[in-house]
Design an enzyme around this catalytic site. Structure first.
Site, PDB file in Angstrom:
ATOM      1  N   HIS A  89       3.927  -3.274   1.226  1.00  0.00           N
ATOM      2  CA  HIS A  89       5.342  -3.293   1.614  1.00  0.00           C
ATOM      3  C   HIS A  89       5.642  -2.329   2.759  1.00  0.00           C
ATOM      4  CE1 HIS A  89       5.863   0.150  -1.324  1.00  0.00           C
ATOM      5  NE2 HIS A  89       6.691   0.547  -0.384  1.00  0.00           N
ATOM      6  N   ASP A 119       0.239  -5.090  -3.829  1.00  0.00           N
ATOM      7  CA  ASP A 119       0.955  -4.185  -2.926  1.00  0.00           C
ATOM      8  C   ASP A 119       0.009  -3.225  -2.222  1.00  0.00           C
ATOM      9  OD1 ASP A 119       3.148  -3.179  -1.570  1.00  0.00           O
ATOM     10  OD2 ASP A 119       3.694  -1.754  -3.148  1.00  0.00           O
ATOM     11  N   SER A 196       5.477   6.092  -0.092  1.00  0.00           N
ATOM     12  CA  SER A 196       4.743   4.864  -0.382  1.00  0.00           C
ATOM     13  C   SER A 196       3.479   4.766   0.457  1.00  0.00           C
ATOM     14  CB  SER A 196       5.619   3.639  -0.109  1.00  0.00           C
ATOM     15  OG  SER A 196       6.674   3.552  -1.031  1.00  0.00           O
TER      16      SER A 196
END
Length: 461
Positions: A89, A119, A196
């Protein structure tokens, strides 16, 4: 090292209650303050140089037109030649990826492969350079709750930082996350937007997870993808540029589901909760309510939610196009005969369809995909839908809505993404025609007819 872990656990508890000075007081009393500081410093020193601040430039379609945007994220170098692991992402729809390295140098990275289901993404630094400082992927199967970990990354775009916590859970099941192929590491180490893709490390300086999800309610709660999953996926991305998975069409449910108050006797097997229409499993006669006992002779055990990802992964790695023997019991509730069926898995299709900006119409369209848009796929298994409309804009003025399935444009059937794109380009190129177009769309199972006037330009060429 066990003694150090125990002391660090005590420190973490004290930190939450009284701050750093109180923690140092506890350790000083135990005579291990120097050990504590050294362990943290060594672990940080080992991994910090491999942490990368990522600034991808992405193309987005979810505002009703194609727009470029700059996002921020993190990554970690895992090889001396500059391979970087991050989240899917973070780099989704990236057209350029800028990287700030530990030494202050800036480089660009290219995408080797991405896997939306887990992911994860694998990048590589471009240009001459190296060898680069890199981090070692550890063994996440040996982790235990209470072990001290540190989260590294670039929270809120702040280049580089580290936070400390413990592992709250090493096998957390998150419904709807990770494509159903893996469990998660839960930690109370602070993880914020921008973290992230950064590493979660242990006190030995090994990457035990990749930070992916953070929560902003209920205290500090964040989640990381285990290192064993990262190794499995990156190996395949390095080899093939993508992760090829088998698709059977089966949906599974544990035998003991506390949330749904469903409890079946027995300690083997897993309940078949759903079978996709027109799937290999449906073609083989597999039915909802049956109990799956084994796959190619390998016994499955789906007692709790935490057991489901392992079985889902097993099914996804079946050889595509080769018959797999599933041993089934007729009913999980009252037993019944046991039989074998042969299911021939198909290759799982793209998780996401193509995007296109119908700029003069002030809307974007997207291909229907059975995995990304299952509800739309139920109504039409092939075609396109309206991904977003711009406000104000021509599509919005015509009453077209996000999620409308396009059946026809000016009476011409639109059966796939390429056909819709070609229709748009043909219509807007014809300057002599009236600037109106009739759409036939499917909305909640019902046909609607909308006339779009695209003479107003709303600032768009």
């Amino acid at each position: 090292m066990r003694r150090i872990h125990a002391l660090l656990f005590a420190v973490t508890l004290v930190l939450s209650a009284g701050g750093v000075r109180a923690a140092e007081s506890v350790l000083a009393g135990a005579g291990d303050l120097a050990d504590f500081r050294q362990v943290i410093a060594d672990a940080k020193r080992t991994v910090f140089p491999s942490v990368v601040f990522l600034m991808p430039i992405t193309e987005r379609y979810d505002g009703g037109l194609k727009e470029k945007a700059q996002v921020a994220g993190s990554g970690v170098i895992i090889s001396p030649d500059g391979e970087i692991v991050t989240n899917w992402h973070v780099v989704d729809k990236a057209v350029e990826i800028r990287c700030l390295l530990y030494d202050g140098s800036a480089r660009r990275a290219a995408i080797i492969g991405v896997d939306k289901d887990t992911d994860l993404a694998l990048l590589k630094l471009e240009g001459d350079g190296g060898p680069y400082p890199f981090a070692k992927l550890g063994d996440s199967s040996t982790l235990e709750e209470g072990q001290v970990v540190m989260a590294m990354g670039a929270p809120w775009g702040l280049s580089r930082s580290v936070s400390m916590g413990i592992l709250s859970c090493v096998d957390r099941f998150l419904s709807g996350q990770g494509g159903g192929y893996n469990l998660w590491l839960q930690t109370d180490a602070s993880i914020n937007p921008g973290n992230s893709g950064g590493p979660l490390i242990n006190t030995d300086g090994e990457v035990v997870g990749i930070n992916s999800l953070g929560m902003f309610f209920g205290g500090d709660m964040a989640f990381a993808i285990p290192a064993d999953t990262v190794k499995h996926v990156t190996d395949r991305l390095r080899r093939d540029g993508r992760v090829v998975r088998a698709w059977t069409g089966l949906h599974l449910q544990p035998l003991k589901d506390f949330e749904k108050n469903i409890f079946y006797e027995g300690e083997t097997g897993v309940l078949i909760a759903g079978v996709d229409p027109d799937s290999p499993a449906a073609g083989a006669g597999v039915r909802v309510g049956q109990l799956l006992l084994s796959v190619n002779g390998r016994e499955v055990r789906g007692i709790n939610h935490e057991d489901i990802p392992g079985i889902t992964l097993l099914l996804s790695e079946l050889p595509i196009g080769e018959g797999a023997i599933l041993t089934l019991k007729a009913s999980a509730e009252n037993g019944g005969p046991v039989s074998d069926v042969v299911v021939t898995p198909m290759e799982k299709g793209q998780v996401e369809g193509g995007d296109f900006d119908c700029r003069r119409w002030n809307m974007t369209i997207k291909a229907i995909n059975e995995f990304a848009t299952p509800m739309l796929h139920f109504f039409k298994n092939r075609g396109v839908y309206i991904q977003a409309v711009k406000h104000p804009g021509n599509a919005a003025s015509a009453g077209l809505r996000r999620g409308d399935i396009i059946l026809e444009i000016d009476g011409v059937p639109v059966d796939d993404f390429d056909a819709a794109k070609a229709m748009y380009e043909t219509i807007v190129a014809d300057e002599a025609r009236e600037k109106k177009v009739v759409f036939t769309v499917l909305r909640a199972g019902l046909k609607n007819y909308q006339v779009l006037d695209y003479a107003p330009r709303y600032g768009q060429d």
